[in-house]
Design a protein around this motif. Structure first.
Motif, PDB file in Angstrom:
ATOM      1  N   GLY A  19       0.814  -1.201   0.000  1.00 65.29           N
ATOM      2  CA  GLY A  19       0.000   0.000   0.000  1.00 65.29           C
ATOM      3  C   GLY A  19       0.852   1.256   0.000  1.00 65.29           C
ATOM      4  N   TYR A  20       0.181   2.393   0.028  1.00 66.60           N
ATOM      5  CA  TYR A  20       0.852   3.693  -0.032  1.00 66.60           C
ATOM      6  C   TYR A  20       0.284   4.609   1.051  1.00 66.60           C
ATOM      7  N   VAL A  21       1.169   5.402   1.658  1.00 65.94           N
ATOM      8  CA  VAL A  21       0.753   6.416   2.634  1.00 65.94           C
ATOM      9  C   VAL A  21       0.334   7.662   1.859  1.00 65.94           C
ATOM     10  N   PRO A  22      -0.804   8.286   2.196  1.00 68.18           N
ATOM     11  CA  PRO A  22      -1.308   9.421   1.403  1.00 68.18           C
ATOM     12  C   PRO A  22      -0.290  10.505   1.125  1.00 68.18           C
ATOM     13  N   GLY A  23       0.511  10.872   2.109  1.00 69.47           N
ATOM     14  CA  GLY A  23       1.432  11.985   1.927  1.00 69.47           C
ATOM     15  C   GLY A  23       2.787  11.612   1.372  1.00 69.47           C
ATOM     16  N   PHE A  24       3.015  10.342   1.111  1.00 72.49           N
ATOM     17  CA  PHE A  24       4.319   9.891   0.622  1.00 72.49           C
ATOM     18  C   PHE A  24       4.289   9.710  -0.897  1.00 72.49           C
ATOM     19  N   ALA A  25       5.456   9.437  -1.472  1.00 68.93           N
ATOM     20  CA  ALA A  25       5.540   9.168  -2.905  1.00 68.93           C
ATOM     21  C   ALA A  25       4.776   7.889  -3.255  1.00 68.93           C
ATOM     22  N   TYR A  62      15.897  -4.190 -18.668  1.00 71.25           N
ATOM     23  CA  TYR A  62      15.018  -3.154 -18.100  1.00 71.25           C
ATOM     24  C   TYR A  62      15.117  -1.819 -18.837  1.00 71.25           C
ATOM     25  N   GLN A  63      15.187  -1.886 -20.141  1.00 68.33           N
ATOM     26  CA  GLN A  63      15.270  -0.664 -20.935  1.00 68.33           C
ATOM     27  C   GLN A  63      13.910  -0.199 -21.430  1.00 68.33           C
ATOM     28  N   LYS A  64      12.873  -1.022 -21.257  1.00 64.86           N
ATOM     29  CA  LYS A  64      11.536  -0.648 -21.719  1.00 64.86           C
ATOM     30  C   LYS A  64      10.561  -0.462 -20.560  1.00 64.86           C
ATOM     31  N   VAL A  65      11.106  -0.316 -19.366  1.00 59.02           N
ATOM     32  CA  VAL A  65      10.264  -0.112 -18.184  1.00 59.02           C
ATOM     33  C   VAL A  65       9.699   1.305 -18.190  1.00 59.02           C
ATOM     34  N   LEU A  66       8.420   1.417 -17.838  1.00 60.88           N
ATOM     35  CA  LEU A  66       7.763   2.715 -17.698  1.00 60.88           C
ATOM     36  C   LEU A  66       7.375   2.927 -16.239  1.00 60.88           C
ATOM     37  N   GLN A  67       7.242   4.183 -15.864  1.00 61.74           N
ATOM     38  CA  GLN A  67       6.881   4.529 -14.492  1.00 61.74           C
ATOM     39  C   GLN A  67       5.587   5.319 -14.463  1.00 61.74           C
ATOM     40  N   ALA A  68       4.725   4.934 -13.526  1.00 62.99           N
ATOM     41  CA  ALA A  68       3.488   5.682 -13.275  1.00 62.99           C
ATOM     42  C   ALA A  68       3.620   6.351 -11.914  1.00 62.99           C
ATOM     43  N   ASP A  69       3.585   7.662 -11.892  1.00 66.45           N
ATOM     44  CA  ASP A  69       3.729   8.422 -10.647  1.00 66.45           C
ATOM     45  C   ASP A  69       2.392   9.068 -10.316  1.00 66.45           C
ATOM     46  N   PHE A  70       1.803   8.644  -9.202  1.00 65.00           N
ATOM     47  CA  PHE A  70       0.513   9.219  -8.782  1.00 65.00           C
ATOM     48  C   PHE A  70       0.612   9.775  -7.358  1.00 65.00           C
ATOM     49  N   THR A  71       1.795  10.368  -7.076  1.00 62.27           N
ATOM     50  CA  THR A  71       2.040  10.943  -5.757  1.00 62.27           C
ATOM     51  C   THR A  71       0.995  11.998  -5.398  1.00 62.27           C
ATOM     52  N   SER A  72       0.519  12.745  -6.382  1.00 61.39           N
ATOM     53  CA  SER A  72      -0.424  13.836  -6.097  1.00 61.39           C
ATOM     54  C   SER A  72      -1.792  13.343  -5.652  1.00 61.39           C
ATOM     55  N   SER A 119      -3.650  -3.692 -12.172  1.00 57.02           N
ATOM     56  CA  SER A 119      -2.766  -4.229 -11.136  1.00 57.02           C
ATOM     57  C   SER A 119      -3.584  -5.000 -10.112  1.00 57.02           C
ATOM     58  N   PHE A 120      -2.888  -5.616  -9.181  1.00 56.14           N
ATOM     59  CA  PHE A 120      -3.555  -6.110  -7.989  1.00 56.14           C
ATOM     60  C   PHE A 120      -4.163  -4.912  -7.244  1.00 56.14           C
ATOM     61  N   PRO A 121      -5.248  -5.094  -6.497  1.00 53.75           N
ATOM     62  CA  PRO A 121      -5.765  -3.991  -5.679  1.00 53.75           C
ATOM     63  C   PRO A 121      -4.742  -3.574  -4.630  1.00 53.75           C
ATOM     64  N   PHE A 122      -4.691  -2.287  -4.342  1.00 56.74           N
ATOM     65  CA  PHE A 122      -3.800  -1.774  -3.309  1.00 56.74           C
ATOM     66  C   PHE A 122      -4.510  -0.682  -2.536  1.00 56.74           C
ATOM     67  N   THR A 123      -3.961  -0.365  -1.377  1.00 61.27           N
ATOM     68  CA  THR A 123      -4.591   0.585  -0.463  1.00 61.27           C
ATOM     69  C   THR A 123      -3.781   1.869  -0.373  1.00 61.27           C
ATOM     70  N   ILE A 124      -4.468   2.986  -0.304  1.00 59.01           N
ATOM     71  CA  ILE A 124      -3.870   4.257   0.088  1.00 59.01           C
ATOM     72  C   ILE A 124      -4.484   4.611   1.438  1.00 59.01           C
ATOM     73  N   ASP A 125      -3.661   4.664   2.469  1.00 56.11           N
ATOM     74  CA  ASP A 125      -4.208   4.868   3.811  1.00 56.11           C
ATOM     75  C   ASP A 125      -3.071   5.172   4.774  1.00 56.11           C
ATOM     76  N   GLU A 126      -3.342   5.967   5.792  1.00 58.45           N
ATOM     77  CA  GLU A 126      -2.330   6.263   6.803  1.00 58.45           C
ATOM     78  C   GLU A 126      -1.910   5.002   7.549  1.00 58.45           C
ATOM     79  N   GLY A 127      -2.807   4.017   7.640  1.00 63.51           N
ATOM     80  CA  GLY A 127      -2.498   2.798   8.371  1.00 63.51           C
ATOM     81  C   GLY A 127      -1.482   1.908   7.695  1.00 63.51           C
ATOM     82  N   VAL A 128      -1.157   2.184   6.423  1.00 62.05           N
ATOM     83  CA  VAL A 128      -0.187   1.352   5.705  1.00 62.05           C
ATOM     84  C   VAL A 128       1.162   1.358   6.418  1.00 62.05           C
TER      85      VAL A 128
END
Length: 468
Positions: free
Chosen positions: A145-151, A205-215, A232-241
């Protein structure tokens, strides 16, 4: 919504793949993956002496909603999915890649057949729906998962064996969708993220792409979708991560505890308190095997200019002779790895990390809810785990002030085929300057920790005395 007859579920709990399991994936609208688990190279053996002999394109028939789709090329990838340590039980992940002459329509029912049973056995079914939200192995999110305020970043890329890296069209970007409803909540662009530092050809790894959704910071459960690839697999955005990750790390340390019981409800990987018998100091007769291992480990001294000490071949070649003799209690601490050894330098570093966190990171000292046996007693779980380690380090000191290098099996190299509760007799290895320096630093740091001194004043004073 993807249906895959006779296949293994994509998001089932982590488990050993079973021989005979198989499935069809729509990797992109023009690339299909036929996956099959075998016990070796008898089935789908398309490689001989390093050369690939892929099935001819005419061997496979592809239909979409019942209409034929041509196959323009065939690729292959093979790799180990599982290999047991002590018994022959190999599981091989084999994948055939069919490049199609035309793109599959979204939502189409796709099926692959072959009259050649060596390619598709008669009891196999390779059939799937090209759902827009089908799982994509090419989309890699942080499943913790991802913390809301983090990258927040995800990587897009996939290796197709003999076909090389998957080509992904970055122009369509990506979107985040609500995992429950499929509704789009965020749009973003894909950027190139070529890896660097390799000295091989072709560069990986020359054709790898990055998705940035920090905002995007809204808590919830989501999937990352790339048009044509799926989701993708489901993931969580939450402070509890962050807390969940911290608790998982704490439980990892709990599982490595030595001399302590690992029991329910804290873990299902249970074992009795381990390595409680005193370890022996390898002085005198009866330790020929232990000294042969020590001699082997110090054998590089003659070739390494960093070493100025003589090679340790026996008790008589030690620079710092044993003062204590007989047996000593060195229970406690944490196993370094699955072989149950306890390296003094490594565990001293753990004490440093834990003490630094408790003293330097806001709120860390107050964490008393990490699901450990001592949680909820009013004392920081982090400091208690540090104490578990420091108490062990304190036992590793000889009366001349030096610290033994390691606790190790007496009559073998590793305990890699028993559980901790049935461990082997142990010895301590000779003292050296590096183990002593690390131990002194760890005990002095914990003894001077304001948080630790407040919780354990007597232990802090004892650690400082030993460090001095």
């Amino acid at each position: 919504s993807t249906t895959v007859p006779n296949s293994f579920a994509e998001n089932a709990a982590i488990r050993i793949p079973q021989v005979g399991e198989h499935q069809l994936r729509v990797v992109t609208p023009t690339v299909l993956e036929l996956q099959r688990i075998t016990s070796g190279a008898t089935d789908w053996n398309f490689v001989s002496s390093g050369a690939l002999s892929a099935p001819a394109t005419s061997k496979s028939t592809v239909t979409a909603n019942g209409q034929p789709v041509s196959v323009s090329s065939v690729g292959f990838r093979r790799r180990v999915a599982y290999g047991a340590l002590l018994v022959r039980d190999l599981r091989v992940d084999n994948c055939l890649y069919l490049t199609l002459g035309s793109a599959l329509p979204e939502g189409a029912t796709v099926e692959v057949k072959s009259a050649d049973t060596a390619i598709i056995p008669s009891n196999f079914a390779f059939k799937v729906t090209a759902d827009a939200l089908r799982y994509s192995p090419a989309i890699h999110v942080n499943q913790e998962g991802y913390v809301p305020g983090f990258a927040k970043k995800a990587m897009i890329g996939y290796y197709l064996g003999s076909r090389g890296e998957l080509d992904v069209d970055a122009s369509a970007g990506f979107r985040l969708v609500d995992a429950a409803t499929g509704a789009t909540v965020h749009l973003g662009v894909l950027t190139a993220r070529k890896d660097v530092g390799y000295a091989v050809s072709p560069l990986p790894y020359q054709k790898v792409l990055q998705a940035d959704f920090t905002s995007f910071k809204t808590p919830g459960q989501y999937m990352l979708v790339v048009p044509g690839l799926g989701a993708s697999f489901p993931f969580t955005i939450d402070e509890g991560v962050a807390m969940a990750f911290h608790r998982t790390y704490a439980l990892g340390l709990f599982h490595q505890r030595c001399g302590a019981e690992c029991a329910m409800p804290f873990t299902r990987f249970t074992h009795a308190a381990c390595h409680l018998l005193p370890a022996e100091i390898p002085s005198g007769s009866g330790y020929a095997y232990a000294w042969s291992v020590i001699a082997g480990e110090t054998g590089n001294a003659k070739d390494n200019p960093r070493h100025t000490a003589p090679r340790m071949m026996s008790e008589g070649t030690m620079l710092y002779p044993f003062v204590n003799k007989g047996k000593i209690d060195v229970s406690g601490g944490h196993h370094d790895a699955g072989d149950y050894s306890k390296y003094t330098i490594n565990v001293a570093h753990l004490v440093h990390q834990l003490a630094f966190n408790a003293d330097s990171i806001a709120g860390a000292k107050s964490l008393d809810n990490l699901g450990l046996p001592n949680s909820g007693d009013g004392i920081s779980d982090i400091l208690q785990e540090a104490k578990q380690e420091a108490d062990y380090i304190a036992k590793m000191q000889d009366t001349d002030g030096g610290f033994y290098f390691i606790v190790y099996p007496r009559d073998r190299e590793y305990e890699n085929d028993v559980d901790p509760g049935h461990g082997y007799p142990q010895v301590v290895w000779p003292k050296n300057t590096s183990a002593t320096a690390a131990s002194v630093a760890a005990l002095a740091q914990l003894a001077s920790s304001p948080k630790f001194k407040a919780a354990y004043p007597a232990e802090a004073a004892a650690y400082l005395a030993k460090a001095r």
